[in-house]
Design a protein around this motif. Structure first.
Motif, PDB file in Angstrom:
ATOM      1  N   ILE A  40       0.835  -1.210   0.000  1.00 30.61           N
ATOM      2  CA  ILE A  40       0.000   0.000   0.000  1.00 30.61           C
ATOM      3  C   ILE A  40       0.866   1.255   0.000  1.00 30.61           C
ATOM      4  CG2 ILE A  40      -1.609   1.364   1.395  1.00 30.61           C
ATOM      5  CD1 ILE A  40      -3.007  -1.238   2.107  1.00 30.61           C
ATOM      6  N   PHE A  41       1.928   1.281   0.807  1.00 27.10           N
ATOM      7  CA  PHE A  41       2.816   2.444   0.816  1.00 27.10           C
ATOM      8  C   PHE A  41       3.470   2.648  -0.550  1.00 27.10           C
ATOM      9  CE2 PHE A  41       3.327   1.896   5.607  1.00 27.10           C
ATOM     10  CZ  PHE A  41       2.531   2.989   5.892  1.00 27.10           C
ATOM     11  N   LEU A  53      -4.756   6.546   1.654  1.00 28.89           N
ATOM     12  CA  LEU A  53      -4.670   5.098   1.861  1.00 28.89           C
ATOM     13  C   LEU A  53      -3.554   4.713   2.833  1.00 28.89           C
ATOM     14  CD1 LEU A  53      -5.266   3.695  -1.727  1.00 28.89           C
ATOM     15  CD2 LEU A  53      -6.803   3.647   0.225  1.00 28.89           C
ATOM     16  N   VAL A  54      -2.639   5.606   3.099  1.00 24.02           N
ATOM     17  CA  VAL A  54      -1.561   5.340   4.054  1.00 24.02           C
ATOM     18  C   VAL A  54      -2.134   5.148   5.455  1.00 24.02           C
ATOM     19  CG1 VAL A  54       0.526   6.325   5.077  1.00 24.02           C
ATOM     20  CG2 VAL A  54       0.112   6.562   2.638  1.00 24.02           C
ATOM     21  N   PRO A  57      -3.115   0.977   6.743  1.00 26.75           N
ATOM     22  CA  PRO A  57      -2.261   0.051   7.507  1.00 26.75           C
ATOM     23  C   PRO A  57      -2.066   0.461   8.957  1.00 26.75           C
ATOM     24  CG  PRO A  57      -1.210   0.661   5.440  1.00 26.75           C
ATOM     25  CD  PRO A  57      -2.423   1.504   5.578  1.00 26.75           C
ATOM     26  N   ILE A  58      -2.037   1.764   9.187  1.00 32.42           N
ATOM     27  CA  ILE A  58      -1.857   2.240  10.562  1.00 32.42           C
ATOM     28  C   ILE A  58      -3.070   1.856  11.409  1.00 32.42           C
ATOM     29  CG2 ILE A  58      -1.609   4.303  11.990  1.00 32.42           C
ATOM     30  CD1 ILE A  58      -0.094   5.532   9.559  1.00 32.42           C
ATOM     31  N   CYS A  59      -4.244   2.034  10.858  1.00 35.52           N
ATOM     32  CA  CYS A  59      -5.467   1.679  11.587  1.00 35.52           C
ATOM     33  C   CYS A  59      -5.619   0.163  11.729  1.00 35.52           C
ATOM     34  CB  CYS A  59      -6.685   2.266  10.897  1.00 35.52           C
ATOM     35  SG  CYS A  59      -6.721   4.068  10.961  1.00 35.52           S
ATOM     36  N   CYS A  60      -5.203  -0.577  10.727  1.00 33.10           N
ATOM     37  CA  CYS A  60      -5.307  -2.038  10.793  1.00 33.10           C
ATOM     38  C   CYS A  60      -4.398  -2.623  11.877  1.00 33.10           C
ATOM     39  CB  CYS A  60      -4.967  -2.655   9.446  1.00 33.10           C
ATOM     40  SG  CYS A  60      -6.253  -2.430   8.216  1.00 33.10           S
ATOM     41  N   SER A  61      -3.295  -1.938  12.147  1.00 37.61           N
ATOM     42  CA  SER A  61      -2.402  -2.442  13.181  1.00 37.61           C
ATOM     43  C   SER A  61      -3.049  -2.390  14.563  1.00 37.61           C
ATOM     44  CB  SER A  61      -1.089  -1.663  13.178  1.00 37.61           C
ATOM     45  OG  SER A  61      -1.325  -0.320  13.507  1.00 37.61           O
TER      46      SER A  61
END
Length: 85
Positions: A40-41, A53-54, A57-61
């Motif tokens: 994604i990054f 969209l960055v 992944p931060i929220c999914c962690s």
């Protein structure tokens, strides 16, 4: 919904087994999330995809937080039982 057995009622062997399985799940899902995050990054910064969209992944962690709390409770219970012996 079926409620699990509290960790205070599990034997030490069951605690170690639960700890090992939880660590395996965390490592496996962590690697999958890491690979997805890298993709994604890369796509967000190399193409014209929105930079918003960055955040994904931060929220999914944050989904790993309950598993880490559970692992911490298991480690604390194992430590408490080992110190009693």
């Amino acid at each position: 919904m079926k409620k699990g057995i509290p960790i205070t009622e599990l034997s030490v062997q069951e605690l170690y087994k639960k700890k090992q399985s939880l660590q395996g799940v965390l490592i496996g899902l962590g690697l999958v999330l890491l690979a997805a995050s890298v993709i994604i990054f890369y796509l967000a910064f190399s193409s014209k995809m929105p930079k918003v969209l960055v955040i994904v992944p931060i929220c999914c962690s944050l989904t790993f937080l309950p598993a880490f709390i559970s692992l911490s409770q298991i480690n604390t219970e194992i430590k408490n039982r080992d110190s009693k012996q």
